[in-house]
Design a protein around this motif. Sequence first.
Motif, PDB file in Angstrom:
ATOM      1  N   ALA A   7       0.828  -1.199   0.000  1.00  0.00           N
ATOM      2  CA  ALA A   7       0.000   0.000   0.000  1.00  0.00           C
ATOM      3  C   ALA A   7       0.869   1.258   0.000  1.00  0.00           C
ATOM      4  N   PRO A   8       0.745   2.125  -1.017  1.00  0.00           N
ATOM      5  CA  PRO A   8       1.595   3.314  -1.112  1.00  0.00           C
ATOM      6  C   PRO A   8       1.484   4.254   0.087  1.00  0.00           C
ATOM      7  N   LEU A   9       0.283   4.438   0.610  1.00  0.00           N
ATOM      8  CA  LEU A   9       0.110   5.358   1.736  1.00  0.00           C
ATOM      9  C   LEU A   9       0.774   4.817   2.995  1.00  0.00           C
ATOM     10  N   THR A  10       0.707   3.501   3.172  1.00  0.00           N
ATOM     11  CA  THR A  10       1.384   2.883   4.315  1.00  0.00           C
ATOM     12  C   THR A  10       2.898   3.014   4.170  1.00  0.00           C
ATOM     13  N   LEU A  11       3.400   2.775   2.957  1.00  0.00           N
ATOM     14  CA  LEU A  11       4.828   2.927   2.708  1.00  0.00           C
ATOM     15  C   LEU A  11       5.291   4.346   2.990  1.00  0.00           C
ATOM     16  N   ALA A  12       4.469   5.330   2.608  1.00  0.00           N
ATOM     17  CA  ALA A  12       4.827   6.732   2.844  1.00  0.00           C
ATOM     18  C   ALA A  12       4.900   7.042   4.337  1.00  0.00           C
ATOM     19  N   ALA A  13       3.960   6.482   5.115  1.00  0.00           N
ATOM     20  CA  ALA A  13       3.960   6.706   6.562  1.00  0.00           C
ATOM     21  C   ALA A  13       5.172   6.040   7.215  1.00  0.00           C
ATOM     22  N   ILE A  14       5.485   4.826   6.775  1.00  0.00           N
ATOM     23  CA  ILE A  14       6.650   4.123   7.317  1.00  0.00           C
ATOM     24  C   ILE A  14       7.922   4.894   6.985  1.00  0.00           C
ATOM     25  N   LYS A  15       8.037   5.354   5.721  1.00  0.00           N
ATOM     26  CA  LYS A  15       9.245   6.069   5.313  1.00  0.00           C
ATOM     27  C   LYS A  15       9.405   7.367   6.104  1.00  0.00           C
ATOM     28  N   ARG A  16       8.311   8.077   6.314  1.00  0.00           N
ATOM     29  CA  ARG A  16       8.415   9.324   7.093  1.00  0.00           C
ATOM     30  C   ARG A  16       8.818   9.034   8.535  1.00  0.00           C
ATOM     31  N   SER A  17       8.336   7.927   9.089  1.00  0.00           N
ATOM     32  CA  SER A  17       8.754   7.525  10.436  1.00  0.00           C
ATOM     33  C   SER A  17      10.254   7.279  10.485  1.00  0.00           C
ATOM     34  N   LEU A  18      10.785   6.578   9.475  1.00  0.00           N
ATOM     35  CA  LEU A  18      12.214   6.298   9.432  1.00  0.00           C
ATOM     36  C   LEU A  18      13.027   7.588   9.341  1.00  0.00           C
ATOM     37  N   ILE A  19      12.545   8.526   8.538  1.00  0.00           N
ATOM     38  CA  ILE A  19      13.238   9.813   8.407  1.00  0.00           C
ATOM     39  C   ILE A  19      13.258  10.546   9.740  1.00  0.00           C
ATOM     40  N   CYS A  46      -3.835   6.889   6.042  1.00  0.00           N
ATOM     41  CA  CYS A  46      -3.970   5.454   5.737  1.00  0.00           C
ATOM     42  C   CYS A  46      -5.339   4.933   6.157  1.00  0.00           C
ATOM     43  N   PHE A  47      -5.737   5.248   7.388  1.00  0.00           N
ATOM     44  CA  PHE A  47      -6.989   4.710   7.918  1.00  0.00           C
ATOM     45  C   PHE A  47      -8.222   5.298   7.232  1.00  0.00           C
ATOM     46  N   ASP A  48      -8.064   6.472   6.608  1.00  0.00           N
ATOM     47  CA  ASP A  48      -9.181   7.097   5.891  1.00  0.00           C
ATOM     48  C   ASP A  48      -9.238   6.697   4.424  1.00  0.00           C
ATOM     49  N   SER A  49      -8.339   5.823   4.006  1.00  0.00           N
ATOM     50  CA  SER A  49      -8.177   5.549   2.577  1.00  0.00           C
ATOM     51  C   SER A  49      -9.029   4.397   2.066  1.00  0.00           C
ATOM     52  N   THR A  50      -9.236   4.423   0.761  1.00  0.00           N
ATOM     53  CA  THR A  50      -9.863   3.299   0.070  1.00  0.00           C
ATOM     54  C   THR A  50      -8.985   2.053   0.167  1.00  0.00           C
ATOM     55  N   ASP A  51      -7.680   2.279   0.159  1.00  0.00           N
ATOM     56  CA  ASP A  51      -6.747   1.151   0.243  1.00  0.00           C
ATOM     57  C   ASP A  51      -6.892   0.376   1.549  1.00  0.00           C
ATOM     58  N   TYR A  52      -7.201   1.074   2.634  1.00  0.00           N
ATOM     59  CA  TYR A  52      -7.395   0.393   3.926  1.00  0.00           C
ATOM     60  C   TYR A  52      -8.584  -0.564   3.835  1.00  0.00           C
ATOM     61  N   LYS A  53      -9.635  -0.112   3.208  1.00  0.00           N
ATOM     62  CA  LYS A  53     -10.807  -0.974   3.022  1.00  0.00           C
ATOM     63  C   LYS A  53     -10.480  -2.140   2.088  1.00  0.00           C
ATOM     64  N   GLU A  54      -9.713  -1.853   1.042  1.00  0.00           N
ATOM     65  CA  GLU A  54      -9.322  -2.893   0.089  1.00  0.00           C
ATOM     66  C   GLU A  54      -8.436  -3.931   0.766  1.00  0.00           C
ATOM     67  N   GLN A  86      -8.455  -4.890   3.915  1.00  0.00           N
ATOM     68  CA  GLN A  86      -9.294  -5.758   4.751  1.00  0.00           C
ATOM     69  C   GLN A  86     -10.107  -6.733   3.898  1.00  0.00           C
ATOM     70  N   LYS A  87     -10.670  -6.194   2.810  1.00  0.00           N
ATOM     71  CA  LYS A  87     -11.500  -7.028   1.943  1.00  0.00           C
ATOM     72  C   LYS A  87     -10.679  -8.145   1.306  1.00  0.00           C
ATOM     73  N   ALA A  88      -9.495  -7.792   0.829  1.00  0.00           N
ATOM     74  CA  ALA A  88      -8.625  -8.795   0.200  1.00  0.00           C
ATOM     75  C   ALA A  88      -8.210  -9.870   1.199  1.00  0.00           C
ATOM     76  N   PHE A  89      -7.957  -9.459   2.448  1.00  0.00           N
ATOM     77  CA  PHE A  89      -7.577 -10.417   3.490  1.00  0.00           C
ATOM     78  C   PHE A  89      -8.706 -11.418   3.735  1.00  0.00           C
ATOM     79  N   LEU A  90      -9.917 -10.916   3.846  1.00  0.00           N
ATOM     80  CA  LEU A  90     -11.065 -11.786   4.101  1.00  0.00           C
ATOM     81  C   LEU A  90     -11.350 -12.696   2.910  1.00  0.00           C
ATOM     82  N   GLU A  91     -11.089 -12.198   1.708  1.00  0.00           N
ATOM     83  CA  GLU A  91     -11.354 -12.973   0.498  1.00  0.00           C
ATOM     84  C   GLU A  91     -10.158 -13.841   0.087  1.00  0.00           C
ATOM     85  N   LYS A  92      -9.094 -13.776   0.896  1.00  0.00           N
ATOM     86  CA  LYS A  92      -7.895 -14.582   0.654  1.00  0.00           C
ATOM     87  C   LYS A  92      -7.329 -14.367  -0.752  1.00  0.00           C
ATOM     88  N   ARG A  93      -7.145 -13.100  -1.101  1.00  0.00           N
ATOM     89  CA  ARG A  93      -6.554 -12.731  -2.402  1.00  0.00           C
ATOM     90  C   ARG A  93      -5.572 -11.584  -2.192  1.00  0.00           C
TER      91      ARG A  93
END
Length: 262
Positions: free
Chosen positions: A205-217, A238-246, A248-255
């Motif tokens: 997830a790009p938004l998660t990667l951005a948050a992790i990278k900023r933490s490292l900086i 991240c938590f407000d994003s469409t990707d966060y919902k995606e 969770q959905k992908a995890f439940l659908e095992k994809r």
Amino acid sequence: MDQASIQYEAAGGIARLTIDQQAKMNAMTFDMWSSVPALIKRAEDDRSVRVIVLQGAGDKAFCAGADISQFGARRTGEDAVKAYDKAVAAGMAAVHDAAKPTVAVIRGICFGGGCALALTCDLRFATADSRFRVPAARLGLGYGFSNMRMMVNKLGIGPVADIMISARILDAADGQRLGVINRAWSREAFQAEVEAYLGTVAANAPLTLAAIKRSLIELSRPEAKQDPAAVDALIAKCFDSTDYKEGQKAFLEKRLPNFIGE
């Protein structure tokens, strides 16, 4: 490809910056150092890019450091030294502070400023026959404090003292033990292993990667200069994003999830 330049290409979520001066083991000229910030910004601004790779052209060297043949014209005299060091520092800072994860892909020689440049990356992978060295003590030059601080932040004082005071050549095993590289693979396995890793990162997830990278900086800075609020804002995004919902959905659908960075 033009020589004495840094080439840029982006595909499959990966931006690749290729240091290209093979006749001199990909040594960095003043103009090459000066081009780094704009190339990093190009990768940052490209929404399709998830990870930024630094690599050397050919299979003999990542980067042999600064092009010493330029020192007479470009690094002699107080003003010239300041201008050169400013260009190097700006290039290093651009990679270190890139908003997206950075990976140094190292084949062969990784010396001097090339070794420092690799250390500005978040991760460093190398072939098992790679060699590392910072030979400042053999050249009689003063090594910049900002680079020393960056190296100590990454490796700790003990390893940096060993690397800098001895000016010795490290093999890949030494490099891994001292933290200069994260992983090493044989030449035969290297390309496949690195590409598999980069593909894994590019699928995240790009938004998660951005948050992790900023933490490292922020964590690399003195505590008094850290900006946790900036990190918190990216985490909230991240938590407000469409990707966060995606996710969770992908995890439940095992994809595998299909992240879009929104």
